[in-house]
Design an enzyme around this catalytic site. Sequence first.
Site, mmCIF file in Angstrom:
data_model
loop_
_atom_site.group_PDB
_atom_site.id
_atom_site.type_symbol
_atom_site.label_atom_id
_atom_site.label_comp_id
_atom_site.label_asym_id
_atom_site.label_seq_id
_atom_site.Cartn_x
_atom_site.Cartn_y
_atom_site.Cartn_z
ATOM 1 C CG HIS A 1 -2.123 -0.846 1.075
ATOM 2 N ND1 HIS A 1 -3.277 -0.440 0.463
ATOM 3 C CD2 HIS A 1 -2.336 -2.124 1.439
ATOM 4 C CE1 HIS A 1 -4.158 -1.420 0.470
ATOM 5 N NE2 HIS A 1 -3.608 -2.466 1.053
ATOM 6 C CB THR B 1 -10.288 4.998 -1.623
ATOM 7 O OG1 THR B 1 -9.867 5.296 -0.298
ATOM 8 C CG2 THR B 1 -9.620 3.723 -2.107
ATOM 9 C CE LYS C 1 -13.913 6.376 0.562
ATOM 10 N NZ LYS C 1 -13.159 6.785 1.768
ATOM 11 C CE LYS D 1 -3.079 10.971 2.835
ATOM 12 N NZ LYS D 1 -3.936 10.293 1.843
ATOM 13 C CE LYS E 1 -6.819 14.059 -0.079
ATOM 14 N NZ LYS E 1 -6.944 12.755 -0.739
ATOM 15 N NE ARG E 2 -4.502 10.283 9.906
ATOM 16 C CZ ARG E 2 -4.218 9.411 10.873
ATOM 17 N NH1 ARG E 2 -4.966 8.351 11.018
ATOM 18 N NH2 ARG E 2 -3.221 9.612 11.705
HETATM 19 C C1 PLP Z 1 -11.878 6.977 2.024
HETATM 20 C C2 PLP Z 1 -11.386 7.402 3.327
HETATM 21 C C3 PLP Z 1 -10.030 7.690 3.512
HETATM 22 C C4 PLP Z 1 -9.016 7.623 2.394
HETATM 23 O O1 PLP Z 1 -8.874 8.916 1.824
HETATM 24 P P1 PLP Z 1 -7.680 9.258 0.826
HETATM 25 O O2 PLP Z 1 -7.982 10.639 0.386
HETATM 26 O O3 PLP Z 1 -7.771 8.279 -0.286
HETATM 27 O O4 PLP Z 1 -6.437 9.159 1.605
HETATM 28 C C5 PLP Z 1 -9.610 8.099 4.761
HETATM 29 N N1 PLP Z 1 -10.471 8.215 5.789
HETATM 30 C C6 PLP Z 1 -11.781 7.949 5.645
HETATM 31 C C7 PLP Z 1 -12.683 8.107 6.817
HETATM 32 C C8 PLP Z 1 -12.285 7.532 4.425
HETATM 33 O O5 PLP Z 1 -13.590 7.268 4.299
#
Ligand code: PLP
Length: 798
Positions: free
Chosen positions: A346, A640, A644, A538, A532-533
Amino acid sequence: MKLTCAQFKKDFLSEIETLYSTSLSDTSTIGQFIALGQLVRRYNSQSWTRTAKFYRDHHQKQVYYFSIEFLPGRLLASNLLNLNLLTTVKKGLTELGLDFETISQAEPDPALGNGGLGRLAACYMDAMASLKIAGNGNGIRYRYGLFKQVFMDGYQVELPDDWLHHGNVWETRRDNKSCIVQFGGNVWLQPQADGSLQPQSENTEDVLAVPYDVGIVGYHNDITNTLRLWSAELPPSATYSSQDQRDRISEITKVLYPDDSNSAGQQLRLRQEYFFSSAGVQSIVRDFCATHHGIKLLGKKVAIHINDTHPTLVIPEMMRLLMDEHHCSWEVAWTLTTQVMSYTNHTILQEALETWPIDMFKNLLPRIYQIIAEIDRRYREQQTPIFGKALVDQTAPLGNGQVRMAYLAVIGSHSVNGVAPLHTELLKTDVLRGLYQVYPERFNNKTNGIATRRWVQLANQPLAQLIDQTIGSDWRRQPDLLQTLLPYQQDDHFLYQLGQVKLTNKQALAAYVQRTMGIKIRTDAIYDVQIKRLHAYKRQLLHVFEILREYFAIKDHPQQPVVPRVHIFGAKAAPSYHYAKAIIKLINVVADMVNQDPAIGDRLKIVFIPNYGVSIAELIIPAADVSEQISTASKEASGTSNMKLMANGALSLATYDGANIDIMQAAGAENEYPFGLKVNEVYDYYHRGNYHAADFYDADPELKRLLDSLIDGTIPGIPTVGREIYDSLLRYNDEFFVLADYRAYVTQQQQISRDFQNQPTWQQRSLANIAASGHFAADLAVARYADDIWQVPHERLN
Ligand SMILES: *Cc1c(COP(=O)(O)O)cnc(C)c1O
C-alpha cells in the site's frame, strides 16, 4: 427479506419492552438504537447460520482477509439497505413518532483504522459478501479506536475514543473459538525417536485470544459473512497473575496505533501484529481440519490475504503450525504456505516500510524467528547462484540487523499487488525492484475500489433516487450500469435536477456546519473539499496557499466580483507528527482570520470539520463540487476518497498520482482539473538533485507574498508555526515540491472559478464523473482478486 411495516412495529415495541421493561416514550435515543440493532441482528441470524452451511455444502474455498485496520462506519443503515429493509424500517419508525436518521446517528462509528487502508478493508468485506465469496475478515478488536479529535485554540487535541461504552450490538463473543498465542520464552529443538526435531519451549507468556464476530451482510442475497476481531485476555490456566501481567496482556488490544504512514518501531506494535496473525491462522487451520481431510488440500480450500505488511507473520506462523503441530516437512509446509498467501502493498513511502530489529524480534518471538531465519537461509541458497550475492543481500528477509516485513511477504506469497497501475509500476521499478527481478510473475495490479452502496446509495440518497428515476435501479446491483447515464448530458432537465440534488446535499452540510461550528456558509458557493489524513505528501499546504491567494485578492480588490467559495477540510494528524499538527494550526488560524474579516463577508469561508471519519465523510462527500487530490506525484499509492468524490459528482483537481490518473482516463481529462509535476519529473529532480525551492519563491512575487505572510505578522498568532512551515519550504528545500506545483495549481483553481459559473456545462462534467464511477466499484475490484489471486468462485456481476 420480507417484512411488513406492521410486523416491524410490533417487533420493535416488543424488543423495547424486553430490553428495558418500559414504554417507548421512556427510552433514550441510544436505547432505541440498541433495540433496533438487536432486532436487525435477530432478523438476520438465520442468514448468518445458513451462510456457513451454504459454503460448506458447496465446498467453497474460504478467503481470509487479514488487516490490522477495519473502518466499517456505522452499520445500522448499511445492514438495513443490504437486507432490503431500509424503507420498511424508516416508515415504521416514522409511524411510531421516531426519526430513523436520529436513531442511526446514535450508533458509535467504530474507528478501528486510520484512513484509506482500513476503509478499503471494510469496502472489500462488503463486496465479498455481496459477491457470495466466502470472505472472512481477521483483525483486532481495539478497546479504544482512533482518537477523537477536537480543536483547542486551533491545535489538535486527542481524546480517547470509548466506542464500546454502550457495548457493540453487532458483535458476538465466541469463547469456544478462543486460542492461545505465545510470546517470549526459550525454545530448543528436541531430537525425536524418528530422527526428527520437535521444538520445545518454556517460560512463554501465554495470552488468550478471544474472537468477537461481526456479521457482514451481502446485498439482497441472503449471505452473511464474518469479520472476526480478536481481543487479548488472561488465559484461564493463569492461576496467579499480578496486576502488571494483566495490564501487559490487556494492553495488546487496547489501542489502535494512530499512524499508518510511519512504521511504528515499538514492541507493542509487534505484539499486536503477531497476536492477531497467530490467532487468525490457528483458527483457520482448526476450521479447515474440522471440515476437510488431509492437510495437503489446504492450498485448494484456503486463501489468506495480507493487507499491507502488518499481518506478514501469518507466513511463519502457518509454517510453524504445519511443521510443529501437523508434522509436515519443511518442503510440504512451504509449498502449502506460498499457495495460500497473497500480499497487497500500500505504500512506497520509505518510512512506512516495516522493519523490526532482529534482537527484539528474537526475544519476543523465538520460534517464529527461527523459521524466518530458515526462510532467509533457503532464499539465499537458492537465489544467489542465479541472481548474485548483491541482489540477494538486498532482498532477503533478514538484513541490516532487521526483519524486513515487505520482503518476507513477497517471498512467502504467490502474488503481490499494487493498488493502481502507476503504483504497481513503481513497485517493480523502485521499492521492490530486486524482488521483481526474482519473481516477476508474482507482481500484478489491482486498482482499489469503493463500496458504491455506502458511498452513493446510503450517503447520497437524493442522487440515488434521481438515478433510479432516470435509468432504473439495476445499477444498485451492477454499478457499471452507471455509464448508461452518460447520454443524459444532453438532457437539460436532468442536468437541472442534478444541480438540485447537489444543492440539497449542500444545504444539509451547511446546516451541520452552522449547528456544530456556528459558521454560516452559502449554498451557491463552490464547495472545495480536501478530506484525508493530514500528511506533508498530501499537501494540504498547497490548498492553504490557494486560500491565502483568494483572501489577498479580495482584500486588494474589494470591488471586483468573485465566485464565492467554501473550502472544506477534514483531517486527523498522527499525535506524534509535529509538522502535520503545525499545518492543522495554520488552517485553523487562517480560517479564523478569513471567516471573521468583515471585508470578506460570505464570499470566502473555510471550515475545518473536526474528528474526520467515515460518518463525517458521508456528510461532506455528497456536497462537494471540487475534489482536491493534490499529493506529490508518486506518493499516493491509489487514493480512494478521489473515487468516492467522483461518484458523487465532484470534479477532481488532481495531480498525476495514484488512481487520479485512472479517474482522468475513465471520466475524461476534460472533466477534471489535472496539474503539476509528473512522476518522471519528480524522479528527475531526485536523480539530478537540482530542485531549488527558492528559485520558485524568487521568480513569483505572488508566491513570495504568500510565503512571507507566514512570518511577517500578516497571519496573526503563528510566530513559531509559521516560521516552521516557512523553513520547511525554503531552508529545507520543500521535500514535497509544493512551490514547484503552485503556479499550475492556481491556474486550474482560477479556471474552476470561471467554469463553475456555467452551471449546465458544470453539471454535464459532474455527470461524466458519476457515469464513469462504476469503474471503481469495490465489487469489480474484488471480483478481480477472486479471479486472479484467490481463485475462488463469485457471483457474476451481470
Ligand atoms: C476513504 C477514506 C479515507 C481515504 O482517503 P484518501 O484521500 O484516499 O487518503 C480516509 N479516511 C476515511 C474516513 C475515508 O472514508
